[in-house]
Design an enzyme around this catalytic site. Sequence first.
Site, PDB file in Angstrom:
ATOM      1  N   CYS A 126       3.983   2.144  -1.672  1.00  0.00           N
ATOM      2  CA  CYS A 126       4.108   3.184  -2.698  1.00  0.00           C
ATOM      3  C   CYS A 126       5.453   3.905  -2.588  1.00  0.00           C
ATOM      4  O   CYS A 126       6.085   3.913  -1.522  1.00  0.00           O
ATOM      5  CB  CYS A 126       3.007   4.233  -2.518  1.00  0.00           C
ATOM      6  SG  CYS A 126       1.342   3.656  -2.826  1.00  0.00           S
ATOM      7  N   GLU A 144       6.039   7.110  -2.471  1.00  0.00           N
ATOM      8  CA  GLU A 144       6.039   8.242  -1.542  1.00  0.00           C
ATOM      9  C   GLU A 144       6.301   7.780  -0.115  1.00  0.00           C
ATOM     10  O   GLU A 144       7.052   8.414   0.632  1.00  0.00           O
ATOM     11  CB  GLU A 144       4.688   8.976  -1.586  1.00  0.00           C
ATOM     12  CG  GLU A 144       4.320   9.566  -2.936  1.00  0.00           C
ATOM     13  CD  GLU A 144       3.528   8.622  -3.830  1.00  0.00           C
ATOM     14  OE1 GLU A 144       3.817   7.400  -3.808  1.00  0.00           O
ATOM     15  OE2 GLU A 144       2.640   9.078  -4.555  1.00  0.00           O
TER      16      GLU A 144
HETATM   17  N1  THU Z   1       1.693   3.711  -6.392  1.00  0.00           N
HETATM   18  C1  THU Z   1       2.617   4.560  -5.867  1.00  0.00           C
HETATM   19  O1  THU Z   1       3.798   4.188  -5.705  1.00  0.00           O
HETATM   20  N2  THU Z   1       2.220   5.807  -5.531  1.00  0.00           N
HETATM   21  C2  THU Z   1       0.957   6.303  -5.701  1.00  0.00           C
HETATM   22  O2  THU Z   1       0.677   7.420  -5.289  1.00  0.00           O
HETATM   23  C3  THU Z   1      -0.048   5.482  -6.390  1.00  0.00           C
HETATM   24  C4  THU Z   1       0.303   4.067  -6.619  1.00  0.00           C
HETATM   25  C5  THU Z   1       2.105   2.354  -6.735  1.00  0.00           C
HETATM   26  C6  THU Z   1       1.530   1.268  -5.855  1.00  0.00           C
HETATM   27  C7  THU Z   1       1.618   0.072  -6.775  1.00  0.00           C
HETATM   28  O3  THU Z   1       2.914  -0.500  -6.659  1.00  0.00           O
HETATM   29  C8  THU Z   1       1.448   0.649  -8.161  1.00  0.00           C
HETATM   30  O4  THU Z   1       1.701   2.034  -8.047  1.00  0.00           O
HETATM   31  C9  THU Z   1       0.073   0.437  -8.765  1.00  0.00           C
HETATM   32  O5  THU Z   1      -0.925   0.860  -7.895  1.00  0.00           O
END
Ligand code: THU
Length: 163
Positions: A72, A74
Amino acid sequence: MKQKFEFEYDSFDSVDSLSTADQSLLATAKDATETAFAIYSNFKVGAAALLSNGQIVIGSNQESASYPVGICAERTLLNSIGSQYPKETILSMAISYHPVGKPSDEPLSPCGMCRQSLLDYENRYEAPIKIILGGFTGPVMVFKSASQLLPFGFNGSVLKGLK
Ligand code: THU
């Protein structure tokens, strides 16, 4: 005995009510969605952090052909800051997203793993991280500490001193 748990956070109708610094950090998080590698989900997430030295660092989600290997925005950002600026604390982090083909008009709710990582970072530096959540348009939520996003979260201090 029943217990009640409450906390306060700020909710704004639009970015216009934010401080200039927070508006700018959220704008940087929106821009950071352009660096996402999200060819599997088409859900681009961007994060921007303001460090104690005044520097702003960005992160975005980086996906993998082996889906669970992806990371993700973050945690990309936290790991980058922890490696490159280990002496700085994070004052605030803005998080935004661009779901390709859909509106981004409400705050993104960070996933549970990222909440734990944010909490870990706060505990490691003993400093709260202000969290600013907003889509490309619409309302914005501001939390004074990432710990508010993970009530009763696991604190690694219980691991200290084990034999
Ligand atoms: N994702 C994030 O980058 N941060 C979050 O807090 C929620 C989900 C990303 C992970 C994945 O690459 C995409 O969003 C779909 O879940």
